[in-house]
Motif scaffolding. Structure first.
Motif, short mmCIF file in Angstrom:
data_model
loop_
_atom_site.label_atom_id
_atom_site.label_comp_id
_atom_site.label_asym_id
_atom_site.label_seq_id
_atom_site.Cartn_x
_atom_site.Cartn_y
_atom_site.Cartn_z
N LEU A 1 0.83 -1.20 0.00
CA LEU A 1 0.00 0.00 0.00
C LEU A 1 0.86 1.26 0.00
N LEU A 2 1.98 1.22 0.76
CA LEU A 2 2.87 2.38 0.84
C LEU A 2 3.81 2.47 -0.36
N GLY B 1 0.98 -8.24 -8.50
CA GLY B 1 0.69 -9.03 -9.69
C GLY B 1 -0.75 -8.90 -10.12
N GLY B 2 -1.66 -8.79 -9.13
CA GLY B 2 -3.07 -8.58 -9.46
C GLY B 2 -3.30 -7.26 -10.18
N VAL B 3 -2.57 -6.23 -9.76
CA VAL B 3 -2.66 -4.93 -10.44
C VAL B 3 -2.17 -5.05 -11.88
N LEU B 4 -1.07 -5.80 -12.08
CA LEU B 4 -0.54 -5.99 -13.42
C LEU B 4 -1.53 -6.77 -14.30
N ALA B 5 -2.12 -7.83 -13.74
CA ALA B 5 -3.09 -8.62 -14.50
C ALA B 5 -4.31 -7.79 -14.88
N ALA B 6 -4.73 -6.90 -13.97
CA ALA B 6 -5.90 -6.06 -14.23
C ALA B 6 -5.64 -5.03 -15.33
N VAL C 1 -12.89 -9.27 -5.88
CA VAL C 1 -12.54 -7.97 -5.29
C VAL C 1 -11.76 -7.11 -6.30
N THR C 2 -10.80 -7.73 -6.98
CA THR C 2 -10.03 -6.98 -7.99
C THR C 2 -10.93 -6.50 -9.11
N THR D 1 -6.13 0.67 -3.56
CA THR D 1 -7.42 0.12 -3.11
C THR D 1 -7.35 -1.39 -2.93
N VAL D 2 -6.74 -2.08 -3.89
CA VAL D 2 -6.57 -3.54 -3.76
C VAL D 2 -5.72 -3.85 -2.53
#
Length: 395
Positions: free
Chosen positions: A68-69, A121-126, A321-322, A337-338
């Motif tokens: 987050l930071l 990785g979830g941010v990258l996939a999104a 959630v993502t 947010t994630v």
């Protein structure tokens, strides 16, 4: 650096998904397979056994906060690559000392670095397939489910036979083998993240997530963390108490892994269609039912059905959630947010294993904890069902 546009995005997604094999399948789920041997060989109680996955979850909390930071200043691709490699080395180290203190440190660090890898990785996939909602939802689902399912199936096929042949005292080699396998995977995952090195991230202070308006989704996700981890941690211990065969244990975990791999295709339509908490509510209902099945149907058929139902649902809450965040939050704020959702999830996840272990030690039956976990998951589904879509500004 090669642009993602000139590379097959599905190949990039595969590399990212294999990172989940390391951060989640090896880093979190494999403990449930190795635990019966560690518990037997080292003489642990159920509370001590649960504590190590609580330590893993505490590390996950710290890693989620760090993400987050850091994601304000460091690209998601760098966080993913660094977290993935560090997780692999910590898995390898887990096999070198049996003391509870050393094991606690290793499990904590695996959780910390695993969170850096998993969330970024979830941010990258999104960020893949932005022009197609269905492809984007599928990419997110495949990231969470595909790599995790593959890793779990691999663990299920290899670890129970190995531990049966060489005995419970060989648990240390199980961890060393996982660490070596993870290090072999790492270069492909690092390459995939490098292809998305220009993915947007907010270098300034991100918008504060509208917590009050997301309480349904947040509560559902938090209760998911509290409930699902009980099954993951203790199902193999329960099977050993029921004198299940090695073949049944292997089959159960392999079916669990393959079901997770298939789950993105089962849920992709729901994820693409709904912006509110409906997907998470439906998914949590499936996780709850899968958690209770071994107790409701205490035989081999019940275990196989449990693995099937649980596997089709358990990796989809992070996907839901993502997807919720992608549909309701501006892209520069996705990472923050994630990460916020993940912190809530991680805190609740930390309470599950040790709480379940205490219940099991008190009642003398770990199956009681599986029933309690199922009820918790159903309550989470009710909260998620109340979540409405957020009004959002133009994205």
């Amino acid at each position: 650096m090669t642009s993602a546009k000139s590379t097959n995005p599905w190949l990039i997604l595969l590399g990212l998904a294999l990172g989940v094999s390391i951060s989640n399948a090896f880093g979190r789920f494999a403990y449930g397979l190795i635990l019966p041997s560690m518990k037997s060989s080292l003489g642990w109680s159920l509370t001590q056994s649960g504590w190590l996955n609580t330590a893993n979850s505490i590390g996950y909390i710290v890693g989620s906060i760090l993400t987050l930071l850091l994601i304000r200043h460091v690209s998601p691709s760098r966080l993913f690559a660094g977290g993935t490699v560090a997780t692999a080395f910590c898995l390898l180290a887990t096999g070198f000392d049996e003391s509870l203190v050393f094991q606690t440190v290793c499990r904590t660090l695996v959780g910390l670095f695993g969170a850096l890898s998993f969330v970024s990785g979830g941010v990258l996939a999104a960020s893949l397939f932005q022009s197609s909602a269905r492809k984007n939802a599928l990419a997110i689902a495949l990231y969470f489910g595909g790599g995790g399912g593959f890793g779990i199936a691999l663990c299920g096929a290899s670890l129970p036979p190995m531990l049966d042949v060489f005995g419970p005292q060989s648990w240390d080699w199980a961890w060393i083998g996982l660490g070596i396998t993870a290090l072999v995977i790492c270069p492909f995952s690092i390459w995939a993240s490098a292809m998305l090195s220009e993915t947007e991230h907010n270098a300034e202070l991100p918008s504060i997530p509208p917590v009050r308006r997301m309480l349904g989704e947040l509560s559902g996700y938090g209760l998911f963390g509290l409930g699902y981890i009980v099954y993951v941690t203790f199902i193999s211990v329960w099977m050993k108490e029921q004198h299940s065969s090695v073949l049944l244990t292997t089959a159960t975990w392999m079916i669990l892994g393959f079901s997770i791999m298939v789950s993105p295709f089962v849920w992709r339509g729901v994820l693409a269609r709904f912006a509110p908490g409906t997907p998470l509510a439906l998914i949590l209902s499936g996780v709850a039912f899968g958690s209770a099945l071994p107790i409701l149907v205490p035989n081999g058929v019940g275990l196989i059905l449990s693995a099937l139902v649980f596997g089709l649902s358990v990796f989809m809450p992070p996907t839901a959630v993502t997807s919720f965040v992608r549909q309701n939050v501006n892209q520069p704020d996705w990472g923050a947010t994630v990460s916020f959702f993940t912190v809530v999830f991680a805190i609740s996840q930390a309470l599950g294993p040790i709480g379940a272990g205490i219940i099991g030690d008190i009642t003398g039956e770990i199956g009681d904890s599986l029933v309690v976990a199922s009820v918790v998951l159903l309550v989470g589904a009710l909260f998620a069902a109340m979540q409405k879509p957020l009004r959002r500004e133009a994205m």
